[in-house]
Write a protein that holds these residues in place. Sequence first.
Motif, PDB file in Angstrom:
ATOM      1  N   ARG A 122     -29.803 -13.537   3.565  1.00  0.00           N
ATOM      2  CA  ARG A 122     -28.453 -13.871   4.019  1.00  0.00           C
ATOM      3  C   ARG A 122     -27.465 -12.772   3.636  1.00  0.00           C
ATOM      4  O   ARG A 122     -26.568 -12.424   4.408  1.00  0.00           O
ATOM      5  N   ALA A 123     -27.640 -12.219   2.431  1.00  0.00           N
ATOM      6  CA  ALA A 123     -26.758 -11.138   1.990  1.00  0.00           C
ATOM      7  C   ALA A 123     -26.939  -9.895   2.848  1.00  0.00           C
ATOM      8  O   ALA A 123     -25.969  -9.200   3.174  1.00  0.00           O
ATOM      9  N   LEU A 124     -28.189  -9.618   3.238  1.00  0.00           N
ATOM     10  CA  LEU A 124     -28.457  -8.459   4.092  1.00  0.00           C
ATOM     11  C   LEU A 124     -27.814  -8.625   5.464  1.00  0.00           C
ATOM     12  O   LEU A 124     -27.179  -7.702   5.988  1.00  0.00           O
ATOM     13  N   LEU A 125     -27.958  -9.805   6.062  1.00  0.00           N
ATOM     14  CA  LEU A 125     -27.377 -10.049   7.382  1.00  0.00           C
ATOM     15  C   LEU A 125     -25.847 -10.044   7.323  1.00  0.00           C
ATOM     16  O   LEU A 125     -25.178  -9.617   8.271  1.00  0.00           O
ATOM     17  N   ALA A 126     -25.292 -10.523   6.220  1.00  0.00           N
ATOM     18  CA  ALA A 126     -23.831 -10.580   6.087  1.00  0.00           C
ATOM     19  C   ALA A 126     -23.228  -9.180   5.993  1.00  0.00           C
ATOM     20  O   ALA A 126     -22.107  -8.946   6.465  1.00  0.00           O
ATOM     21  N   ILE A 127     -23.966  -8.246   5.386  1.00  0.00           N
ATOM     22  CA  ILE A 127     -23.433  -6.895   5.190  1.00  0.00           C
ATOM     23  C   ILE A 127     -23.668  -6.013   6.401  1.00  0.00           C
ATOM     24  O   ILE A 127     -22.997  -4.982   6.576  1.00  0.00           O
ATOM     25  N   ASN A 128     -24.600  -6.392   7.263  1.00  0.00           N
ATOM     26  CA  ASN A 128     -25.017  -5.536   8.377  1.00  0.00           C
ATOM     27  C   ASN A 128     -23.866  -5.241   9.341  1.00  0.00           C
ATOM     28  O   ASN A 128     -23.282  -6.151   9.929  1.00  0.00           O
ATOM     29  N   GLY A 129     -23.523  -3.961   9.482  1.00  0.00           N
ATOM     30  CA  GLY A 129     -22.502  -3.535  10.440  1.00  0.00           C
ATOM     31  C   GLY A 129     -21.075  -3.661   9.977  1.00  0.00           C
ATOM     32  O   GLY A 129     -20.158  -3.253  10.702  1.00  0.00           O
ATOM     33  N   ASP A 130     -20.820  -4.219   8.785  1.00  0.00           N
ATOM     34  CA  ASP A 130     -19.453  -4.389   8.303  1.00  0.00           C
ATOM     35  C   ASP A 130     -18.910  -3.086   7.725  1.00  0.00           C
ATOM     36  O   ASP A 130     -19.654  -2.262   7.173  1.00  0.00           O
ATOM     37  N   ARG A 131     -17.594  -2.913   7.845  1.00  0.00           N
ATOM     38  CA  ARG A 131     -16.931  -1.775   7.207  1.00  0.00           C
ATOM     39  C   ARG A 131     -16.616  -2.146   5.760  1.00  0.00           C
ATOM     40  O   ARG A 131     -15.952  -3.150   5.497  1.00  0.00           O
ATOM     41  N   LEU A 132     -17.064  -1.305   4.844  1.00  0.00           N
ATOM     42  CA  LEU A 132     -16.908  -1.582   3.423  1.00  0.00           C
ATOM     43  C   LEU A 132     -16.163  -0.440   2.750  1.00  0.00           C
ATOM     44  O   LEU A 132     -16.475   0.738   2.991  1.00  0.00           O
ATOM     45  N   ASN A 133     -15.180  -0.797   1.939  1.00  0.00           N
ATOM     46  CA  ASN A 133     -14.538   0.257   1.167  1.00  0.00           C
ATOM     47  C   ASN A 133     -15.418   0.626  -0.035  1.00  0.00           C
ATOM     48  O   ASN A 133     -16.484   0.035  -0.237  1.00  0.00           O
ATOM     49  N   GLN A 134     -14.972   1.576  -0.833  1.00  0.00           N
ATOM     50  CA  GLN A 134     -15.813   2.081  -1.920  1.00  0.00           C
ATOM     51  C   GLN A 134     -16.165   0.985  -2.928  1.00  0.00           C
ATOM     52  O   GLN A 134     -17.303   0.893  -3.393  1.00  0.00           O
ATOM     53  N   LYS A 135     -15.205   0.161  -3.258  1.00  0.00           N
ATOM     54  CA  LYS A 135     -15.438  -0.898  -4.234  1.00  0.00           C
ATOM     55  C   LYS A 135     -16.427  -1.926  -3.689  1.00  0.00           C
ATOM     56  O   LYS A 135     -17.341  -2.370  -4.398  1.00  0.00           O
ATOM     57  N   GLN A 136     -16.270  -2.298  -2.428  1.00  0.00           N
ATOM     58  CA  GLN A 136     -17.137  -3.327  -1.837  1.00  0.00           C
ATOM     59  C   GLN A 136     -18.591  -2.877  -1.751  1.00  0.00           C
ATOM     60  O   GLN A 136     -19.500  -3.620  -2.107  1.00  0.00           O
ATOM     61  N   ILE A 137     -18.830  -1.653  -1.267  1.00  0.00           N
ATOM     62  CA  ILE A 137     -20.218  -1.208  -1.143  1.00  0.00           C
ATOM     63  C   ILE A 137     -20.852  -0.984  -2.507  1.00  0.00           C
ATOM     64  O   ILE A 137     -22.033  -1.296  -2.712  1.00  0.00           O
ATOM     65  N   ALA A 138     -20.085  -0.476  -3.466  1.00  0.00           N
ATOM     66  CA  ALA A 138     -20.628  -0.257  -4.804  1.00  0.00           C
ATOM     67  C   ALA A 138     -21.027  -1.582  -5.457  1.00  0.00           C
ATOM     68  O   ALA A 138     -22.105  -1.691  -6.058  1.00  0.00           O
ATOM     69  N   GLU A 139     -20.172  -2.587  -5.330  1.00  0.00           N
ATOM     70  CA  GLU A 139     -20.481  -3.885  -5.930  1.00  0.00           C
ATOM     71  C   GLU A 139     -21.664  -4.550  -5.224  1.00  0.00           C
ATOM     72  O   GLU A 139     -22.491  -5.205  -5.870  1.00  0.00           O
TER      73      GLU A 139
END
Length: 276
Positions: A122-139
């Motif tokens: 579910r976490a993989l599908l939720a992140i797929n294709g989303d724009r993430l800032n530096q803090k979001q992708i690092a976390e």
Amino acid sequence: MSQQLDSSAIQQVKDLVLSGYHLDDVQGLACPTAILPENTVVASLEKFSLERFRFRGAMDTTSIDDFVRYSAGYAKPEEKARCFIDAENMRASSIFNIGTLDNPGHADNVSTIQLKKTAPFRALLAINGDRLNQKQIAEWLEDWSDFLTAFDANGETMSIAQAAQAVRRVNIKQVSESAHEDEDFSGKKSLMESVEASSKDVMPVAFEFKCVPYEGLTERRFSLRNSLLKSGEPMFVLRVVQLEAQEEAIANEFRDLLIEKFDGKPVETFIGNFKA
């Protein structure tokens, strides 16, 4: 002295006549029933008996093993159950009293399985294709580090701690000064290398996410591309490579697994859905 009947009295007489007219038919039914005068409603008296007239029910589960065990346990060798597999929606239903063309059943004694996505999938599908800032992708990388492997532009593996640190330290000025072509991997490599030259961090360009997508299925490896957007503040996009092909393979695994587990049991499998 004659009396006139009002409309309500006429209706009551009509109901009584209709109730008596169908009385013989009701008495001939296998299940105890009665005709109620009001609107000539046919009502079952089954709820007043010590036992139900016949077994029926609906069992729902997310466990493949429990679904197979229940289906095989209620199926009869002389009257096989029918299992309909909807692989696209990761769902299947076994019907125990579907009957035959000559002797059709009510098809209301069923068992249904709906596979449940695991938390990592579910976490993989939720992140797929989303724009993430530096803090979001690092976390996100740190939260799911147990399932991730990072790769640099040369295809060498790197730790998730290094990858998280690298995306945190990207400077937008460094990114905007680099050349990059979206469709060319060498362009992505030059972009990441230009960032590395200024930030001194090795940038991750791809990841591998390893998890069990649905409970009861086998572990799978998902490849993710990491794209760095140049406009505005540093933004990253993680995209699963060939996600639709992966989902199709998962559906086929679910279908083949059920067919295999019902082999030799009084349950016939079909691909599709059924409505009685």
